[in-house]
Design a protein around this motif. Structure first.
Motif, PDB file in Angstrom:
ATOM      1  N   UNK A  32       0.832  -1.200   0.000  1.00  0.00           N
ATOM      2  CA  UNK A  32       0.000   0.000   0.000  1.00  0.00           C
ATOM      3  C   UNK A  32       0.865   1.249   0.000  1.00  0.00           C
ATOM      4  N   UNK A  33       0.211   2.360  -0.313  1.00  0.00           N
ATOM      5  CA  UNK A  33       0.906   3.642  -0.353  1.00  0.00           C
ATOM      6  C   UNK A  33      -0.091   4.755  -0.580  1.00  0.00           C
ATOM      7  N   UNK A  34       0.372   5.867  -1.178  1.00  0.00           N
ATOM      8  CA  UNK A  34      -0.482   7.038  -1.313  1.00  0.00           C
ATOM      9  C   UNK A  34      -0.310   7.676  -2.691  1.00  0.00           C
ATOM     10  N   UNK A  35      -1.422   8.120  -3.242  1.00  0.00           N
ATOM     11  CA  UNK A  35      -1.425   8.987  -4.421  1.00  0.00           C
ATOM     12  C   UNK A  35      -1.805  10.367  -3.912  1.00  0.00           C
ATOM     13  N   UNK A  36      -0.857  11.276  -3.933  1.00  0.00           N
ATOM     14  CA  UNK A  36      -0.979  12.527  -3.191  1.00  0.00           C
ATOM     15  C   UNK A  36      -1.254  13.709  -4.115  1.00  0.00           C
ATOM     16  N   UNK A  37      -2.408  14.364  -3.914  1.00  0.00           N
ATOM     17  CA  UNK A  37      -2.760  15.559  -4.674  1.00  0.00           C
ATOM     18  C   UNK A  37      -2.644  16.828  -3.843  1.00  0.00           C
ATOM     19  N   UNK A  38      -2.048  16.735  -2.662  1.00  0.00           N
ATOM     20  CA  UNK A  38      -1.869  17.932  -1.840  1.00  0.00           C
ATOM     21  C   UNK A  38      -0.679  18.738  -2.364  1.00  0.00           C
ATOM     22  N   UNK A  39      -0.576  19.980  -1.930  1.00  0.00           N
ATOM     23  CA  UNK A  39       0.460  20.863  -2.471  1.00  0.00           C
ATOM     24  C   UNK A  39       1.791  20.746  -1.746  1.00  0.00           C
ATOM     25  N   UNK A  40       1.779  20.347  -0.473  1.00  0.00           N
ATOM     26  CA  UNK A  40       3.030  20.211   0.267  1.00  0.00           C
ATOM     27  C   UNK A  40       3.828  19.036  -0.303  1.00  0.00           C
ATOM     28  N   UNK A  41       5.089  19.258  -0.664  1.00  0.00           N
ATOM     29  CA  UNK A  41       5.846  18.176  -1.287  1.00  0.00           C
ATOM     30  C   UNK A  41       6.290  17.066  -0.339  1.00  0.00           C
ATOM     31  N   UNK A  42       6.259  17.320   0.979  1.00  0.00           N
ATOM     32  CA  UNK A  42       6.862  16.364   1.907  1.00  0.00           C
ATOM     33  C   UNK A  42       5.897  15.696   2.878  1.00  0.00           C
ATOM     34  N   UNK A  43       4.871  16.411   3.337  1.00  0.00           N
ATOM     35  CA  UNK A  43       4.096  15.934   4.479  1.00  0.00           C
ATOM     36  C   UNK A  43       3.422  14.587   4.227  1.00  0.00           C
ATOM     37  N   UNK A  44       2.511  14.523   3.280  1.00  0.00           N
ATOM     38  CA  UNK A  44       1.753  13.289   3.054  1.00  0.00           C
ATOM     39  C   UNK A  44       2.670  12.132   2.655  1.00  0.00           C
ATOM     40  N   UNK A  45       3.619  12.339   1.723  1.00  0.00           N
ATOM     41  CA  UNK A  45       4.523  11.226   1.394  1.00  0.00           C
ATOM     42  C   UNK A  45       5.329  10.730   2.587  1.00  0.00           C
ATOM     43  N   UNK A  46       5.798  11.646   3.429  1.00  0.00           N
ATOM     44  CA  UNK A  46       6.608  11.241   4.584  1.00  0.00           C
ATOM     45  C   UNK A  46       5.781  10.470   5.596  1.00  0.00           C
ATOM     46  N   UNK A  47       4.574  10.952   5.885  1.00  0.00           N
ATOM     47  CA  UNK A  47       3.719  10.243   6.842  1.00  0.00           C
ATOM     48  C   UNK A  47       3.330   8.873   6.308  1.00  0.00           C
ATOM     49  N   UNK A  48       3.114   8.782   5.002  1.00  0.00           N
ATOM     50  CA  UNK A  48       2.812   7.484   4.392  1.00  0.00           C
ATOM     51  C   UNK A  48       3.964   6.513   4.588  1.00  0.00           C
ATOM     52  N   UNK A  49       5.184   6.992   4.334  1.00  0.00           N
ATOM     53  CA  UNK A  49       6.369   6.139   4.523  1.00  0.00           C
ATOM     54  C   UNK A  49       6.514   5.711   5.978  1.00  0.00           C
ATOM     55  N   UNK A  50       6.176   6.609   6.907  1.00  0.00           N
ATOM     56  CA  UNK A  50       6.280   6.285   8.328  1.00  0.00           C
ATOM     57  C   UNK A  50       5.328   5.159   8.720  1.00  0.00           C
ATOM     58  N   UNK A  51       4.212   5.028   7.991  1.00  0.00           N
ATOM     59  CA  UNK A  51       3.230   3.981   8.286  1.00  0.00           C
ATOM     60  C   UNK A  51       3.447   2.721   7.440  1.00  0.00           C
ATOM     61  N   UNK A  52       4.594   2.631   6.815  1.00  0.00           N
ATOM     62  CA  UNK A  52       4.914   1.425   6.058  1.00  0.00           C
ATOM     63  C   UNK A  52       4.481   1.460   4.614  1.00  0.00           C
ATOM     64  N   UNK A  53       4.020   2.626   4.134  1.00  0.00           N
ATOM     65  CA  UNK A  53       3.666   2.739   2.724  1.00  0.00           C
ATOM     66  C   UNK A  53       4.879   2.516   1.845  1.00  0.00           C
ATOM     67  N   UNK A  54       4.709   1.723   0.804  1.00  0.00           N
ATOM     68  CA  UNK A  54       5.858   1.393  -0.056  1.00  0.00           C
ATOM     69  C   UNK A  54       5.722   1.955  -1.465  1.00  0.00           C
ATOM     70  N   UNK A  55       4.663   2.751  -1.704  1.00  0.00           N
ATOM     71  CA  UNK A  55       4.463   3.386  -3.012  1.00  0.00           C
ATOM     72  C   UNK A  55       4.052   4.831  -2.782  1.00  0.00           C
ATOM     73  N   UNK A  56       4.721   5.743  -3.464  1.00  0.00           N
ATOM     74  CA  UNK A  56       4.360   7.158  -3.426  1.00  0.00           C
ATOM     75  C   UNK A  56       4.143   7.602  -4.869  1.00  0.00           C
TER      76      UNK A  56
END
Length: 372
Positions: A198-222
């Motif tokens: 699992x991972x995240x498809x991110x449409x937010x404007x911040x380049x780091x927040x959502x991808x980083x939090x996803x990685x912290x929860x074990x997300x393996x796709x950004x």
């Protein structure tokens, strides 16, 4: 970690621009590069409404027509992507684009959020993967996105596709999407329930927040939209990352992974919250990390039934006529039309007799075929 640069249609039909985008994405940390295989009539009804562009106001259908490219174009993009050491990923939007995409043998097929309930396309992809497996081949990997969807929509997609070689992305279908709408606990929870990456498809404007939090929860796709400039006229360019921002995101994600490895889950999450607490409240960060209730995000609620697929009439029809194959289509509703019933009822509607008149573009309702 698989980091996907979503170029989509930002190339605007230019091979030269597409190559520049591929170069920039590869140079700034992308592992895979994603495109969209567009045929307007697979996505929209011609009467769906208008879009405002820097060049003026035009029908949205015509804007998609401008983005159509042939199979040879995508094959060149696939080959060039491979030459840069990246995987080629692409989203089809209907049976024709899916068929042609599979013919060039992509590394990954991505099912975009609005197509999560395009069941005819999912069934065709399932059958193709089944045939691959029967022939002793590894089925093509599939990634499904879950924006503007309910839990029942996600469950139905997994029922059709299975879970082998299928990955799941949490998404919010809003452009841009507020960071606070990303409840990434849902991502981790559903990924574990279905037993998939699992991972995240991110449409937010911040380049780091959502991808980083996803990685912290074990997300393996950004997955993040990518452009050479936010000021160019691609449909998704305003919410995309420019090369420097994309590189910053990649660095932040890898830093988060290293941090989690060093501290472990509990203390690692505390450190991640601490890193972002200067710009985001602790309550917001904790909600993004730990809220596991799957529901439509506030920013996408009004899109449900309009952005994803439903059944629409393709011509004016009179009471007493029977619905044929070409009379209805599985389309996004989008701007001005009325949504129809769920695409799962497509086969049931073929051959049904109309109980009232129907207008071209109108969403098909059960009341159209149920006699009072």
């Amino acid at each position: 970690m698989l980091i996907i640069a979503e170029i989509g249609t930002s190339h605007e039909g230019s091979k030269e621009k597409a190559f520049r985008l591929i170069d920039a994405a590869a140079e700034n940390g992308a592992d895979a590069i994603k495109f969209q295989w567009v045929y307007a009539d697979e996505i929209l009804h011609p009467l769906t409404g208008f879009v405002d562009l820097p060049t003026g106001r035009i029908p949205l259908y015509e804007r998609f027509r401008q983005l159509e490219c042939d199979k040879a174009f995508y094959k060149e993009l696939l080959d060039y992507t491979h030459s840069k050491g990246c995987r080629f990923c692409c989203s089809p939007f209907g049976l024709k684009s899916l068929k042609e995409l599979l013919e060039i043998e992509p590394d990954i097929v991505k099912i975009a959020s609005p197509e999560l309930n395009h069941y005819k396309m999912l069934e065709a992809l399932r059958d193709y993967r089944t045939d691959q497996k029967a022939a002793g081949k590894s089925p093509v990997p599939v990634i499904i996105s879950s924006g503007v969807s309910k839990l029942c929509d996600i469950e139905r997609a997994f029922e059709l596709l299975g879970t082998e070689g299928v990955s799941f992305l949490h998404c919010v279908t809003s452009y841009p999407a507020p960071e606070a709408d990303y409840k990434l606990g849902v991502m981790a929870s559903l990924g574990k329930i279905f037993g998939v990456e699992y991972g995240v498809s991110d449409h937010s404007l911040d380049p780091m927040l959502v991808p980083s939090l996803s990685a912290a929860l074990g997300g393996s796709i950004i997955e993040k939209h990518f452009t050479l400039s936010k000021k160019t006229s691609g449909l998704d360019d305003p919410v995309a990352l420019e090369p420097e921002q994309f590189a910053l995101m990649v660095h932040a994600v890898h830093q988060t992974q290293a941090l989690m490895k060093r501290y472990g889950r509990e203390h690692g999450l505390e450190e991640v919250i601490k890193q972002f607490s200067e710009n985001f409240s602790k309550a917001q960060l904790e909600a993004m990390l730990f809220d596991c209730k799957k529901e439509l995000a506030p920013s996408e609620t009004s899109n449900y039934g309009r952005t994803n697929r439903s059944l629409h009439f393709m011509r004016d029809m009179k009471k007493g006529e029977k619905i044929g194959q070409g009379d209805i289509a599985i389309l996004r509703t989008e701007k001005v039309l009325t949504p129809g019933i769920n695409p799962m009822f497509y086969d049931m509607m073929i051959g049904a007799e109309l109980a009232c008149d129907a207008k071209n573009g109108e969403g098909l309702q059960f009341s159209h075929v149920i006699k009072k």
